[in-house]
Structures are given as structure tokens and as C-alpha cells.
Design a protein around this motif. Structure first.
Motif, PDB file in Angstrom:
ATOM      1  N   THR A   1       0.796  -1.240   0.000  1.00 41.16           N
ATOM      2  CA  THR A   1       0.000   0.000   0.000  1.00 41.16           C
ATOM      3  C   THR A   1       0.824   1.283   0.000  1.00 41.16           C
ATOM      4  N   ARG A   2       2.126   1.181   0.108  1.00 35.35           N
ATOM      5  CA  ARG A   2       2.954   2.387   0.131  1.00 35.35           C
ATOM      6  C   ARG A   2       3.807   2.473  -1.120  1.00 35.35           C
ATOM      7  N   PRO A   3       4.119   3.714  -1.536  1.00 34.84           N
ATOM      8  CA  PRO A   3       3.746   4.979  -0.886  1.00 34.84           C
ATOM      9  C   PRO A   3       2.436   5.554  -1.428  1.00 34.84           C
ATOM     10  N   ASN A   4       1.577   5.915  -0.530  1.00 37.97           N
ATOM     11  CA  ASN A   4       0.379   6.719  -0.822  1.00 37.97           C
ATOM     12  C   ASN A   4      -0.514   6.155  -1.920  1.00 37.97           C
ATOM     13  N   ILE A   5      -0.844   4.885  -1.830  1.00 41.72           N
ATOM     14  CA  ILE A   5      -1.825   4.323  -2.761  1.00 41.72           C
ATOM     15  C   ILE A   5      -3.217   4.605  -2.201  1.00 41.72           C
ATOM     16  N   GLN A   6      -4.003   5.359  -2.931  1.00 43.14           N
ATOM     17  CA  GLN A   6      -5.326   5.759  -2.471  1.00 43.14           C
ATOM     18  C   GLN A   6      -6.319   4.613  -2.648  1.00 43.14           C
ATOM     19  N   MET A   7      -6.946   4.216  -1.539  1.00 44.13           N
ATOM     20  CA  MET A   7      -7.915   3.124  -1.570  1.00 44.13           C
ATOM     21  C   MET A   7      -9.104   3.470  -0.695  1.00 44.13           C
ATOM     22  N   ASN A   8     -10.255   2.917  -1.056  1.00 42.91           N
ATOM     23  CA  ASN A   8     -11.407   3.065  -0.177  1.00 42.91           C
ATOM     24  C   ASN A   8     -11.362   1.960   0.880  1.00 42.91           C
ATOM     25  N   LYS A   9     -12.312   1.973   1.778  1.00 46.67           N
ATOM     26  CA  LYS A   9     -12.304   1.027   2.896  1.00 46.67           C
ATOM     27  C   LYS A   9     -12.372  -0.422   2.418  1.00 46.67           C
TER      28      LYS A   9
ATOM     29  N   GLU B   1      -9.508  -3.445   2.970  1.00 45.04           N
ATOM     30  CA  GLU B   1      -9.809  -4.745   3.564  1.00 45.04           C
ATOM     31  C   GLU B   1      -9.408  -5.879   2.630  1.00 45.04           C
ATOM     32  N   GLN B   2      -9.575  -5.651   1.335  1.00 45.73           N
ATOM     33  CA  GLN B   2      -9.186  -6.667   0.358  1.00 45.73           C
ATOM     34  C   GLN B   2      -7.674  -6.888   0.379  1.00 45.73           C
ATOM     35  N   VAL B   3      -6.915  -5.796   0.491  1.00 43.32           N
ATOM     36  CA  VAL B   3      -5.452  -5.903   0.553  1.00 43.32           C
ATOM     37  C   VAL B   3      -5.027  -6.609   1.843  1.00 43.32           C
ATOM     38  N   LYS B   4      -5.710  -6.326   2.934  1.00 45.38           N
ATOM     39  CA  LYS B   4      -5.409  -7.012   4.197  1.00 45.38           C
ATOM     40  C   LYS B   4      -5.627  -8.518   4.060  1.00 45.38           C
ATOM     41  N   ASN B   5      -6.724  -8.886   3.436  1.00 46.36           N
ATOM     42  CA  ASN B   5      -7.021 -10.308   3.260  1.00 46.36           C
ATOM     43  C   ASN B   5      -5.979 -10.995   2.381  1.00 46.36           C
ATOM     44  N   VAL B   6      -5.529 -10.295   1.340  1.00 43.57           N
ATOM     45  CA  VAL B   6      -4.486 -10.836   0.472  1.00 43.57           C
ATOM     46  C   VAL B   6      -3.191 -11.023   1.261  1.00 43.57           C
ATOM     47  N   SER B   7      -2.862 -10.060   2.109  1.00 41.95           N
ATOM     48  CA  SER B   7      -1.640 -10.144   2.927  1.00 41.95           C
ATOM     49  C   SER B   7      -1.687 -11.358   3.843  1.00 41.95           C
TER      50      SER B   7
ATOM     51  N   ASP C   1      -2.497 -11.576  -7.444  1.00 41.87           N
ATOM     52  CA  ASP C   1      -3.437 -11.394  -8.551  1.00 41.87           C
ATOM     53  C   ASP C   1      -4.851 -11.118  -8.036  1.00 41.87           C
ATOM     54  N   LYS C   2      -5.062 -11.336  -6.733  1.00 40.88           N
ATOM     55  CA  LYS C   2      -6.367 -11.090  -6.109  1.00 40.88           C
ATOM     56  C   LYS C   2      -6.474  -9.674  -5.535  1.00 40.88           C
ATOM     57  N   LEU C   3      -5.461  -8.853  -5.770  1.00 42.66           N
ATOM     58  CA  LEU C   3      -5.496  -7.472  -5.293  1.00 42.66           C
ATOM     59  C   LEU C   3      -6.560  -6.670  -6.043  1.00 42.66           C
ATOM     60  N   PRO C   4      -7.008  -5.543  -5.480  1.00 39.26           N
ATOM     61  CA  PRO C   4      -8.020  -4.708  -6.150  1.00 39.26           C
ATOM     62  C   PRO C   4      -7.551  -4.228  -7.526  1.00 39.26           C
ATOM     63  N   GLY C   5      -8.488  -3.787  -8.326  1.00 44.08           N
ATOM     64  CA  GLY C   5      -8.203  -3.376  -9.694  1.00 44.08           C
ATOM     65  C   GLY C   5      -7.276  -2.184  -9.813  1.00 44.08           C
ATOM     66  N   ILE C   6      -7.118  -1.402  -8.740  1.00 37.64           N
ATOM     67  CA  ILE C   6      -6.219  -0.241  -8.807  1.00 37.64           C
ATOM     68  C   ILE C   6      -4.761  -0.672  -8.979  1.00 37.64           C
ATOM     69  N   PHE C   7      -4.466  -1.941  -8.706  1.00 30.01           N
ATOM     70  CA  PHE C   7      -3.115  -2.459  -8.912  1.00 30.01           C
ATOM     71  C   PHE C   7      -2.983  -2.913 -10.366  1.00 30.01           C
ATOM     72  N   GLN C   8      -2.681  -1.947 -11.226  1.00 30.62           N
ATOM     73  CA  GLN C   8      -2.510  -2.243 -12.639  1.00 30.62           C
ATOM     74  C   GLN C   8      -1.234  -3.056 -12.866  1.00 30.62           C
ATOM     75  N   LYS C   9      -1.029  -3.510 -14.109  1.00 30.08           N
ATOM     76  CA  LYS C   9       0.039  -4.465 -14.420  1.00 30.08           C
ATOM     77  C   LYS C   9       1.411  -4.006 -13.930  1.00 30.08           C
ATOM     78  N   GLU C  10       1.770  -2.752 -14.218  1.00 32.35           N
ATOM     79  CA  GLU C  10       3.094  -2.267 -13.823  1.00 32.35           C
ATOM     80  C   GLU C  10       3.257  -2.276 -12.304  1.00 32.35           C
ATOM     81  N   MET C  11       2.224  -1.804 -11.605  1.00 30.04           N
ATOM     82  CA  MET C  11       2.275  -1.795 -10.151  1.00 30.04           C
ATOM     83  C   MET C  11       2.269  -3.222  -9.602  1.00 30.04           C
ATOM     84  N   TYR C  12       1.489  -4.082 -10.214  1.00 21.72           N
ATOM     85  CA  TYR C  12       1.419  -5.483  -9.795  1.00 21.72           C
ATOM     86  C   TYR C  12       2.792  -6.148  -9.898  1.00 21.72           C
TER      87      TYR C  12
END
Length: 268
Positions: free
Chosen positions: A180-188, A192-198, A233-244
Motif C-alpha cells: 500500500t505504500r507509498p500513498n496508494i489511495q484506496m477506499n475502505k 480490507e481486500q489488501v489485508k485479506n491478500v496479505s 493477482d487477487k489485489l483490487p483493480g487499482i493495482f494495474q500491471k506495472e504496479m502489480y
């Protein structure tokens, strides 16, 4: 004190030296106690003044004066002119230096542990190093430095409790921060989805992939990387290919550096 003693010795055996013997002894006692206090945790001014008073009592009567018979003159020692507040301040300052050094050492140990567990805490390391550098350069006195260290300690304690507030263990928090760093903007919901993936990633790796000496074989290293890629690969859609791709590499490096096996790692 050394200079006073040298001057006193220089005028011996002149009888007039006796006029200065009490002041000389008082200064020597005080200097010795100040030096000794540098190696003690607490400064006890009453003990120091007790020894000073013993010196004074040898020459001061009830009228607070002493007489050097050989000189034929009377010398008055005015106790009211002794600056006890200034003397106390010397020991207060010495105690502050001891407490500051002690606090700095404890914070450094705590910070090294926290930074080792979570490299995303590099900002804390940089801030602490700047505080030390500014203090050593004379940019702040011991009082301001002490206040800054206390403030830094509070922020570190808050950081140490952040995993609890996020409902994550220390090792899960490290993965979450990398994602989630640095400063990736996400809603609640995305957070939670990123936490579950972690959580899922670590659970899978520790149960199936982080076998003993996994880092030594290409096959086991590849299986760890594959598990990371599949889980991320189960991360939210804001994680585009380059970021992924970037996050996959960062997570793999973190796992490689941190886990010798599922049961042997820096969190155990």
C-alpha cells in the motif's frame, strides 16, 4: 579546579596561602563530585554539599567565619554568596545528560528492531538520525532534545500498536505496508481486500512453500514466487500491471530476506 590548585601550590610555603585553603578545598571537592557524577545515574546534591560542609566546618564557627592565626587577619566567608541554585543546575544538567543518553539508547534499540521487521519504517530511522545529528551539531540544547526524544518515543509506540488497530500481525503488517505504500489511495473495501491478500499470502507460504533451505534451490524459490504472483493477482483493480509486477518483486525480496523457513524468521 586544577588551575586553582596549581596557583595555590605556587604560593607555598608563604603563610598567606592559608587565606585561600578553604576556597581551594571547596572547589576541589565540587569538581571531583561533578566528574564522578558523569558516571552515575542520579546526582545527589545533598551528598556533595555534605562533603563541602565538612570542609567549611573545620574553619567556620557559629559566626560563619574562620581565623588564620599566622596572618594576624580575619577572613570572612559569606555563605549567603554561595549560589546553590547554580550548583543544583549543574547536577540537574548532568542528570539530564544521563537520562537523554539512556533514552536515546533505548529508542535506538527499539527502532532497529521495528525497522528490521518492517522496512517501510525507514522514515522513522531517517527522522531519528536527523535528531541525533542536529543535537550533536548544537542545533538544540539538551532540554529541547529531551522533549524531541519523548515526542519521537510516543510516535514509535503508536507505530508499534498500528498492527493491532489494523487487525494485522506484525508480519502481516509488513506485507500490507509494502503493498500500500507509498500513498496508494484506496477506499475502505479495497483496504480490507489488501489485508485479506496479505494474510492469505503468508498463510499459504508458511504452510506450503517456506520449507527449510528454500532459498538454496531454484525449484523452491520459483514455487515461492509463483505463490506470490498468484495471490497478489487477487489485489483490487487499482493495482494495474506495472504496479502489480513491482509489488510481486518487492514482496518476493521481503520474503527472501526475512524467512529462512516458516518457523525460522525475524518474527520468531
Amino acid at each position: 579546579a586544577a588551575k586553582v590548585d596549581r596557583l595555590f601550590q605556587a604560593i607555598l610555603p608563604d603563610k598567606s596561602a592559608g587565606k585561600f585553603s578553604v576556597e581551594r578545598k571547596t572547589i576541589i571537592v565540587l569538581a571531583e563530585k561533578v566528574r564522578n557524577n558523569n558516571n552515575q545515574d542520579l546526582a545527589d546534591i545533598s551528598a556533595v554539599m555534605g562533603e563541602v560542609n565538612q570542609v567549611l566546618d573545620k574553619s567556620i564557627g557559629v559566626k560563619q567565619k574562620y581565623v588564620i592565626k599566622s596572618s594576624g587577619k580575619e577572613h570572612i566567608l559569606d555563605i549567603s554568596k554561595v549560589d546553590f541554585d547554580a550548583l543544583k543546575a549543574i547536577f540537574d544538567k548532568s542528570r539530564k545528560n544521563v537520562e537523554v543518553d539512556r533514552l536515546r539508547g533505548k529508542l535506538n534499540s527499539q527502532l532497529q528492531r521495528l525497522a528490521r521487521q518492517n522496512k517501510s519504517r525507514i522514515d522513522f530511522v531517517n527522522k531519528f538520525e536527523k535528531l541525533i545529528a542536529d543535537y550533536n551539531a548544537g542545533a538544540m540544547d539538551v532540554d529541547i532534545f529531551f522533549v524531541e526524544l519523548i515526542s519521537f518515543a510516543r510516535s514509535m509506540n503508536e507505530e508499534e500498536q498500528r498492527g493491532v488497530s489494523e487487525n494485522l500481525s506484525e508480519e502481516e503488517l509488513a506485507v500490507f505496508d509494502i503493498l500500500t505504500r507509498p500513498n496508494i489511495q484506496m477506499n475502505k473495501a479495497e483496504r480490507e481486500q489488501v489485508k485479506n491478500v496479505s494474510k492469505e499470502l503468508l498463510e499459504t507460504l508458511k504452510a506450503e512453500r517456506l520449507v527449510l533451505d528454500w532459498r538454496k534451490q531454484q525449484k523452491t524459490r520459483a514455487s515461492v514466487l509463483t505463490t506470490i504472483r498468484d495471490t497478489l493477482d487477487k489485489l483490487p483493480g487499482i493495482f494495474q500491471k506495472e504496479m502489480y509486477e513491482e509489488k510481486c518483486e518487492l514482496i518476493y525480496q521481503h520474503i527472501y530476506d526475512t524467512y529462512e523457513s516458516s518457523t525460522t524468521n525475524i518474527y520468531k
